[in-house]
Design an enzyme around this catalytic site. Sequence first.
Site, PDB file in Angstrom:
ATOM      1  N   TYR A 181      59.580  -9.218  37.980  1.00 33.53           N
ATOM      2  CA  TYR A 181      58.720  -8.022  37.570  1.00 33.53           C
ATOM      3  C   TYR A 181      58.772  -6.971  38.363  1.00 33.53           C
ATOM      4  O   TYR A 181      58.797  -5.866  38.106  1.00 33.53           O
ATOM      5  CB  TYR A 181      57.361  -8.934  37.372  1.00 33.53           C
ATOM      6  CG  TYR A 181      56.208  -7.785  36.918  1.00 33.53           C
ATOM      7  CD1 TYR A 181      55.969  -7.336  35.855  1.00 33.53           C
ATOM      8  CD2 TYR A 181      55.266  -7.511  37.997  1.00 33.53           C
ATOM      9  CE1 TYR A 181      54.920  -6.728  35.363  1.00 33.53           C
ATOM     10  CE2 TYR A 181      53.814  -6.763  37.550  1.00 33.53           C
ATOM     11  CZ  TYR A 181      53.877  -6.207  36.175  1.00 33.53           C
ATOM     12  OH  TYR A 181      52.909  -5.593  35.824  1.00 33.53           O
ATOM     13  N   SER A 222      52.794  -0.648  38.443  1.00 36.63           N
ATOM     14  CA  SER A 222      52.180  -1.620  39.171  1.00 36.63           C
ATOM     15  C   SER A 222      52.217  -1.548  40.508  1.00 36.63           C
ATOM     16  O   SER A 222      52.949  -1.090  41.204  1.00 36.63           O
ATOM     17  CB  SER A 222      52.841  -3.037  38.765  1.00 36.63           C
ATOM     18  OG  SER A 222      52.124  -4.171  39.758  1.00 36.63           O
TER      19      SER A 222
END
Length: 285
Positions: free
Chosen positions: A159, A146
């Site tokens: 995350y 990401s």
Amino acid sequence: MTLHPKSPKVAVITGASGGFGLITALELARAGFRVIATMRNLKKRLALDEAVALENLAAAIEVRHLDVTAFDTHTPFFDSVVGEFGSLDVLVNNAGFSMAGFAEDVSLAELREQFETNFFGAVSLSKAALPQMRLQGSGHVIQVSSVTGRYANACVSSYSASKFALEGWSEALRLEMNPLGIRIVLVEPGAFATDIWEKNVRVGQAAFNVHSPNKERSLRFRDYVRDQVAKRDPREVARLIAALAQDPYPNLRYLVGQDAKTFRILDSLVPWKIWERMVEKRIGL
Ligand SMILES: NC(=O)c1ccc[n+]([C@@H]2O[C@H](COP(=O)([O-])OP(=O)(O)OC[C@H]3O[C@@H](n4cnc5c(N)ncnc54)[C@H](OP(=O)(O)O)[C@@H]3O)[C@@H](O)[C@H]2O)c1
């Protein structure tokens, strides 16, 4: 494991019940791969089955059960793939989720859960796939990371940490595997319209608790993500993954999405102290 080289090339993808996983499975099949589309809950296969039928891709896509946190199943899974399809050319570690919430409001157990899927799941599957790729002297492991695995953000510390870990592990693995003809690649999407943002998002249990010192900030963050984060068409990511799977010499990292690329530009131009004030203002921290 045995080696029976034959075409077409075999690609395994995790988390194919929806989002990037589903459309990447289709994209890989369109590109000529034999795709093993895996998911942890086969009751969710309908959307993929319907898309496969619509495009007449049934001969190219097999659906299999795979939970990325069931670590003991990973080696037997690849053994069965190679036994049935003859090779293992591409692994796309796509399955993942986001544990949102201010760092103070995410428990250690929740943080560990985040790592079990996003980090240890991808690590375990990569390790289980490598022996066959070594035998072949080729293979691609594509890690869906990401932009948040390059540049952390408030409210997604868990995350971000899981993706930072994946980035570091994969960067080292890349150096180890390159001489053997095995390519390790990191795909770093910005914000794309999938279920990760709402239906599948997990939030630290304490985040909206009345006793949380961050309750109001959490609500503002939730509204910011819902109303102000533009989410792009996820096919852009699927197309990139399929192109990388066919590239004999891919780079290590690929930011994808204009927002992700803007992060890189800002990171190189804007001093950190100014950047953090911009973030505070934008999110309402
Ligand atoms: N969308 C974005 O904006 C964005 C941006 C950057 C990175 N990413 C990354 O892209 C990847 C795919 O996410 P997405 O956006 O497509 O989200 P999504 O639509 O929520 O899909 C996530 C997929 O992962 C699966 N999954 C979760 N835990 C699993 C497990 N233990 N074993 C097997 N499968 C599991 C889900 O299965 P179930 O259906 O069973 O839950 C689902 O198929 C993730 O790694 C995510 O971090 C997404």
